[in-house]
Design a protein around this motif. Structure first.
Motif, PDB file in Angstrom:
ATOM      1  N   ASP A 344     -14.771   5.412  -2.980  1.00  0.00           N
ATOM      2  CA  ASP A 344     -14.025   5.399  -1.771  1.00  0.00           C
ATOM      3  C   ASP A 344     -13.530   3.781  -1.664  1.00  0.00           C
ATOM      4  OD1 ASP A 344     -14.996   7.449  -0.919  1.00  0.00           O
ATOM      5  OD2 ASP A 344     -16.938   6.562   0.142  1.00  0.00           O
ATOM      6  N   GLU A 345     -14.007   2.773  -2.551  1.00  0.00           N
ATOM      7  CA  GLU A 345     -13.453   1.593  -2.626  1.00  0.00           C
ATOM      8  C   GLU A 345     -12.010   1.649  -3.525  1.00  0.00           C
ATOM      9  OE1 GLU A 345     -14.355  -2.738  -4.671  1.00  0.00           O
ATOM     10  OE2 GLU A 345     -15.821  -1.107  -4.843  1.00  0.00           O
ATOM     11  N   GLN A 346     -12.018   2.458  -4.444  1.00  0.00           N
ATOM     12  CA  GLN A 346     -10.882   2.558  -5.286  1.00  0.00           C
ATOM     13  C   GLN A 346      -9.817   3.028  -4.318  1.00  0.00           C
ATOM     14  OE1 GLN A 346     -12.440   4.683  -8.483  1.00  0.00           O
ATOM     15  NE2 GLN A 346     -11.614   3.423  -9.905  1.00  0.00           N
ATOM     16  N   LEU A 347      -9.995   4.231  -3.419  1.00  0.00           N
ATOM     17  CA  LEU A 347      -8.977   5.061  -2.646  1.00  0.00           C
ATOM     18  C   LEU A 347      -8.600   3.906  -1.645  1.00  0.00           C
ATOM     19  CD1 LEU A 347     -10.833   8.306  -2.274  1.00  0.00           C
ATOM     20  CD2 LEU A 347      -8.680   7.874  -3.489  1.00  0.00           C
ATOM     21  N   GLU A 348      -9.618   3.193  -0.951  1.00  0.00           N
ATOM     22  CA  GLU A 348      -8.977   1.974   0.009  1.00  0.00           C
ATOM     23  C   GLU A 348      -8.291   1.132  -0.475  1.00  0.00           C
ATOM     24  OE1 GLU A 348      -9.679   2.190   3.383  1.00  0.00           O
ATOM     25  OE2 GLU A 348     -10.386   3.971   2.849  1.00  0.00           O
ATOM     26  N   GLU A 349      -8.540   0.670  -1.672  1.00  0.00           N
ATOM     27  CA  GLU A 349      -7.708  -0.488  -2.320  1.00  0.00           C
ATOM     28  C   GLU A 349      -6.112   0.157  -2.503  1.00  0.00           C
ATOM     29  OE1 GLU A 349      -7.829  -3.712  -5.778  1.00  0.00           O
ATOM     30  OE2 GLU A 349      -9.603  -2.762  -5.189  1.00  0.00           O
ATOM     31  N   LYS A 350      -6.345   1.293  -3.304  1.00  0.00           N
ATOM     32  CA  LYS A 350      -4.992   1.914  -3.395  1.00  0.00           C
ATOM     33  C   LYS A 350      -4.186   2.207  -2.205  1.00  0.00           C
ATOM     34  CE  LYS A 350      -4.697   5.320  -6.573  1.00  0.00           C
ATOM     35  NZ  LYS A 350      -4.584   6.624  -7.376  1.00  0.00           N
ATOM     36  N   LYS A 351      -4.822   2.638  -1.087  1.00  0.00           N
ATOM     37  CA  LYS A 351      -4.108   2.802   0.344  1.00  0.00           C
ATOM     38  C   LYS A 351      -3.566   1.527   0.845  1.00  0.00           C
ATOM     39  CE  LYS A 351      -4.935   4.520   4.879  1.00  0.00           C
ATOM     40  NZ  LYS A 351      -6.013   5.140   5.705  1.00  0.00           N
ATOM     41  N   ALA A 352      -4.290   0.439   0.665  1.00  0.00           N
ATOM     42  CA  ALA A 352      -3.827  -0.835   0.962  1.00  0.00           C
ATOM     43  C   ALA A 352      -2.676  -1.283   0.144  1.00  0.00           C
ATOM     44  CB  ALA A 352      -5.139  -1.875   0.885  1.00  0.00           C
ATOM     45  N   TYR A 353      -2.630  -1.166  -0.997  1.00  0.00           N
ATOM     46  CA  TYR A 353      -1.677  -1.552  -2.102  1.00  0.00           C
ATOM     47  C   TYR A 353      -0.268  -0.756  -1.699  1.00  0.00           C
ATOM     48  CZ  TYR A 353       0.741  -2.407  -6.527  1.00  0.00           C
ATOM     49  OH  TYR A 353       1.672  -2.646  -7.365  1.00  0.00           O
ATOM     50  N   ILE A 354      -0.517   0.447  -1.553  1.00  0.00           N
ATOM     51  CA  ILE A 354       0.824   1.190  -1.170  1.00  0.00           C
ATOM     52  C   ILE A 354       1.122   0.942   0.273  1.00  0.00           C
ATOM     53  CG2 ILE A 354       1.682   3.369  -0.482  1.00  0.00           C
ATOM     54  CD1 ILE A 354      -0.198   4.829  -2.460  1.00  0.00           C
ATOM     55  N   SER A 355       0.415   0.518   1.106  1.00  0.00           N
ATOM     56  CA  SER A 355       0.758  -0.072   2.518  1.00  0.00           C
ATOM     57  C   SER A 355       1.405  -1.340   2.543  1.00  0.00           C
ATOM     58  CB  SER A 355      -0.511   0.125   3.311  1.00  0.00           C
ATOM     59  OG  SER A 355      -0.933   1.328   3.741  1.00  0.00           O
ATOM     60  N   LEU A 356       0.972  -2.170   1.467  1.00  0.00           N
ATOM     61  CA  LEU A 356       1.769  -3.330   1.365  1.00  0.00           C
ATOM     62  C   LEU A 356       3.104  -3.239   1.125  1.00  0.00           C
ATOM     63  CD1 LEU A 356       1.517  -6.379   0.969  1.00  0.00           C
ATOM     64  CD2 LEU A 356       0.557  -6.376  -1.170  1.00  0.00           C
ATOM     65  N   TRP A 357       3.402  -2.598  -0.061  1.00  0.00           N
ATOM     66  CA  TRP A 357       4.563  -2.115  -0.265  1.00  0.00           C
ATOM     67  C   TRP A 357       5.497  -1.591   0.618  1.00  0.00           C
ATOM     68  CZ3 TRP A 357       7.677  -3.550  -4.693  1.00  0.00           C
ATOM     69  CH2 TRP A 357       6.869  -4.151  -5.663  1.00  0.00           C
ATOM     70  N   ASN A 358       4.935  -0.697   1.476  1.00  0.00           N
ATOM     71  CA  ASN A 358       5.781   0.070   2.496  1.00  0.00           C
ATOM     72  C   ASN A 358       6.014  -0.900   3.451  1.00  0.00           C
ATOM     73  OD1 ASN A 358       5.989   2.562   1.013  1.00  0.00           O
ATOM     74  ND2 ASN A 358       4.038   3.398   1.836  1.00  0.00           N
ATOM     75  N   ASP A 359       5.047  -1.820   3.836  1.00  0.00           N
ATOM     76  CA  ASP A 359       5.450  -2.611   5.026  1.00  0.00           C
ATOM     77  C   ASP A 359       6.489  -3.607   4.663  1.00  0.00           C
ATOM     78  OD1 ASP A 359       3.378  -1.462   6.405  1.00  0.00           O
ATOM     79  OD2 ASP A 359       1.967  -2.823   6.175  1.00  0.00           O
ATOM     80  N   LEU A 360       6.446  -4.288   3.339  1.00  0.00           N
ATOM     81  CA  LEU A 360       7.463  -4.975   2.797  1.00  0.00           C
ATOM     82  C   LEU A 360       8.851  -4.497   2.935  1.00  0.00           C
ATOM     83  CD1 LEU A 360       5.626  -6.858  -0.008  1.00  0.00           C
ATOM     84  CD2 LEU A 360       6.207  -8.017   2.404  1.00  0.00           C
ATOM     85  N   SER A 361       8.874  -3.320   2.568  1.00  0.00           N
ATOM     86  CA  SER A 361      10.257  -2.305   2.519  1.00  0.00           C
ATOM     87  C   SER A 361      10.724  -2.030   3.947  1.00  0.00           C
ATOM     88  CB  SER A 361       9.707  -0.857   1.982  1.00  0.00           C
ATOM     89  OG  SER A 361      11.006  -0.144   1.952  1.00  0.00           O
ATOM     90  N   CYS A 362       9.818  -1.880   4.875  1.00  0.00           N
ATOM     91  CA  CYS A 362      10.412  -1.977   6.354  1.00  0.00           C
ATOM     92  C   CYS A 362      10.789  -3.241   6.875  1.00  0.00           C
ATOM     93  CB  CYS A 362       9.146  -1.377   7.176  1.00  0.00           C
ATOM     94  SG  CYS A 362       8.648   0.275   6.832  1.00  0.00           S
ATOM     95  N   LYS A 363      10.332  -4.273   6.326  1.00  0.00           N
ATOM     96  CA  LYS A 363      10.891  -5.602   6.943  1.00  0.00           C
ATOM     97  C   LYS A 363      11.762  -5.954   6.082  1.00  0.00           C
ATOM     98  CE  LYS A 363       5.938  -7.264   7.702  1.00  0.00           C
ATOM     99  NZ  LYS A 363       4.992  -8.177   7.123  1.00  0.00           N
ATOM    100  N   VAL A 364      12.424  -5.731   4.974  1.00  0.00           N
ATOM    101  CA  VAL A 364      13.355  -5.807   4.193  1.00  0.00           C
ATOM    102  C   VAL A 364      14.607  -4.805   4.808  1.00  0.00           C
ATOM    103  CG1 VAL A 364      14.479  -5.765   1.956  1.00  0.00           C
ATOM    104  CG2 VAL A 364      12.395  -6.907   2.258  1.00  0.00           C
ATOM    105  N   LYS A 365      14.118  -3.690   5.093  1.00  0.00           N
ATOM    106  CA  LYS A 365      15.280  -2.624   5.556  1.00  0.00           C
ATOM    107  C   LYS A 365      15.862  -3.402   6.879  1.00  0.00           C
ATOM    108  CE  LYS A 365      13.844   1.535   3.594  1.00  0.00           C
ATOM    109  NZ  LYS A 365      13.175   3.021   3.537  1.00  0.00           N
ATOM    110  N   SER A 366      14.812  -3.956   7.756  1.00  0.00           N
ATOM    111  CA  SER A 366      15.237  -4.381   9.002  1.00  0.00           C
ATOM    112  C   SER A 366      16.345  -5.467   8.918  1.00  0.00           C
ATOM    113  CB  SER A 366      14.012  -4.878   9.850  1.00  0.00           C
ATOM    114  OG  SER A 366      13.398  -5.884   9.252  1.00  0.00           O
TER     115      SER A 366
END
Length: 570
Positions: A344-366
């Motif tokens: 579960d720890e691996q899955l949570e860290e992966k989810k957080a990592y993907i979210s980090l990139w996606n959040d930055l992508s949204c900010k840059v798109k704006s």
């Protein structure tokens, strides 16, 4: 004690890791560092044979015994040529063994120095691979040497069994043996084709599913044979990085993200899969070369090792489509396997990592969506792509190399074509015109002035069609060089680096019966772009956008500064 020669020690350690356990050794002085290392290590069984011609057949006989991986080592000069009969025999028997030739430094070839001749490729066409190692003086040359040895030794596992040749230049002094042990080298494991090597694909699948910070990079290519399930899966288990060169809808503004977050270690992956061909972004290449842990995997049909991101650990010899489909199937099967250990720890860290990139992508798109560039090549491409989307034009899009394709990476939301094989500016227009000859849809070519004038003869033929549209960005020279630090300080910058000129395309268009329009400011650009995009006639059309290099540079710098400021605020 082992030799102090770096290339000899890299070769020795990787031979051990690749399971080459038998060496037929011929006497000599230039190959003494090699002979010493093989004798020093308990991993090798060594046989001494004086006659090189006989030694080659000794190696053939030993290699025919299924459990042996055999090398034959000779000194420099004609010694290597004496192996040719045995190598040719092994080639036609489809038997693999390794030929190692010591060599004199390249500088002394053809200088009437003793035992010097052209040894690299001397055994072709009877070997599957022939590499000549550098004598490393820095980390980059050590990486090159490691990659070349892995590339050659990986052919032992290839379906087409053939001899392999590694040439090892060795400078004097030859007889310094002061290294107590070998430094462990990076081994690149290779699997050849997906179907016969399901274990290889299963290894990739496990690495991907168990990774906490995985990145998948899709380079240039045609991915139409992948369906939505394949793409959705990759987006769910990794950060999927693509450029318009691939036409895949994923995280495509990573270059802009890295412009502000290049040193953010939170973004560094622990697993990278690279499929497809070239990527434009230099930032991504330099960023992934900083990877500190984990694995890098490559899907490629090429026999040579493409270690673009410098840390390759696993190569699957297959096409991008073949590999990604097999990876999807294998991962789907593994996810139901109780033996797959994913916490579960691996899955949570992966989810957080993907979210980090996606959040930055949204900010840059704006930033991109809100940013209004001044009149410039950047504004021309932004408004052009906006017009294409508004008119919903059925088209194929070719962007020329250099500034044009980099602007496409910011604004294009569809697949683009570009000559990224070797990234040259020659032939960009000709390629686009060639596309138009076999297309019923419109073909657009966005091209800079140097690339256009270099390839103006693309319009000098009798086959031009009215579906060809050319957007020419003319800023009177190689404006992209303005983005390189310190380059403008040289006295030759304006005339010889940027190749400043005052040419325009009007006369070329008149001579070739190409409809011509020109703009010099934002008002004219907004007025003529809709007409250019919707043009329908018997002849091609060209819209020449005249801009100022300083404004082109200012527009891009302001854009990246705006992204950086947003990063600081957040």
């Amino acid at each position: 004690m082992y030799s102090n020669k770096c290339n000899v020690n890299i070769l020795t350690d990787l031979m051990i890791q690749h399971g080459i356990n038998t060496v037929v050794m011929c006497p000599g002085s230039r190959n003494t560092p090699l002979l010493n290392n093989f004798n020093e290590s308990a991993n090798f069984q060594c046989f001494s044979v004086t006659d090189e011609r006989s030694a080659g057949f000794y190696a053939l006989g030993l290699a025919q015994m299924a459990k042996r991986k055999v090398a034959v080592c000779v000194t420099s000069g004609s010694a290597l040529l004496n192996l040719l009969p045995a190598v040719a025999e092994a080639f036609y028997q489809r038997v693999s063994f390794l030929v190692i030739s010591a060599d004199r430094p390249e500088a002394w070839i053809d200088q009437l120095d003793g035992q010097t001749l052209h040894q690299p490729n001397a055994l072709k066409p009877y070997v599957s691979t022939s590499v000549s190692l550098p004598e490393p003086l820095n980390r980059e040359q050590e990486w090159q040497c490691n990659r070349l040895v892995n590339e050659a030794l990986s052919r032992f596992h290839a379906p087409e069994a053939c001899p392999v040749h590694i040439n090892v230049p060795i400078s004097e002094p030859l007889f310094q043996f002061n290294q107590a042990e070998l430094v462990s080298q990076r081994k690149i494991t290779s699997y050849f084709s997906v179907a016969p090597n399901q274990s290889g694909m299963e290894q990739v699948a496990r690495l991907l599913l168990q990774a906490k910070r995985p990145i998948v990079v899709l380079g240039q290519g045609n991915y139409t044979l992948l369906n939505k399930d394949h793409i959705n899966f990759l987006n769910s288990v990794a950060v999927l990085l693509t450029e318009p060169l691939s036409g895949i809808d994923a995280l495509s503004n990573f270059d802009d993200i890295l412009s502000a977050h290049f040193n953010d270690e939170r973004l560094l992956p622990d697993f990278v899969l690279y499929a497809g061909e070239s990527v434009v972004s230099k930032r991504l290449k330099h960023f992934l070369r900083k990877q500190k842990e984990g694995n890098q995997v490559r899907f490629s049909t090429q026999k040579n090792i493409e270690d673009t991101f410098s840390h390759l650990s696993l190569l699957i010899e297959c096409s991008a489509i073949e590999g990604l489909k097999a990876l999807y199937s294998t991962c789907s099967a593994l996810q139901t396997d109780s033996h797959l250990k994913v916490t579960d720890e691996q899955l949570e860290e992966k989810k957080a990592y993907i979210s980090l990139w996606n959040d930055l992508s949204c900010k840059v798109k704006s930033v991109r969506n809100d940013f209004k560039p001044i009149y410039s090549s950047m504004q021309a491409v932004a408004l052009f792509e906006q017009e294409i989307a508004q008119q919903q034009v059925d088209c194929a899009m070719h962007y020329a190399n250099s500034s044009a394709v980099r602007l496409a990476n910011i604004y294009a939301s569809h697949r683009i074509y570009c000559n990224r094989g070797v990234n040259g500016i020659e032939g960009c227009l000709s390629t686009a015109v060639g596309m138009s000859l076999d297309s019923s849809a419109n073909v657009f070519c966005v091209i800079g002035d140097l690339a256009f004038f270099y390839d103006q003869n693309a319009l000098w033929n009798n086959h031009l069609k009215g579906n060809m549209h050319i957007l020419l960005l003319n800023n009177s020279g190689g404006g992209i060089f303005n983005m390189l630090p310190n380059i403008s300080e040289t006295a030759s910058y304006e005339t010889f680096v940027k190749a400043h000129h005052n040419a325009n395309a009007q006369g070329i268009c008149q001579q070739n019966k190409v409809d011509y329009m020109a703009v010099h400011n934002e008002e004219e650009l907004k007025s003529l772009l809709p007409q250019f995009v919707s043009h329908c006639g018997d002849r091609p059309i060209l819209l020449e956008v005249f801009t100022n290099q300083q404004q082109d540079t200012e527009a891009l710098k302001t854009y990246y500064q705006t992204i950086a400021q947003l990063s600081i605020k957040k």
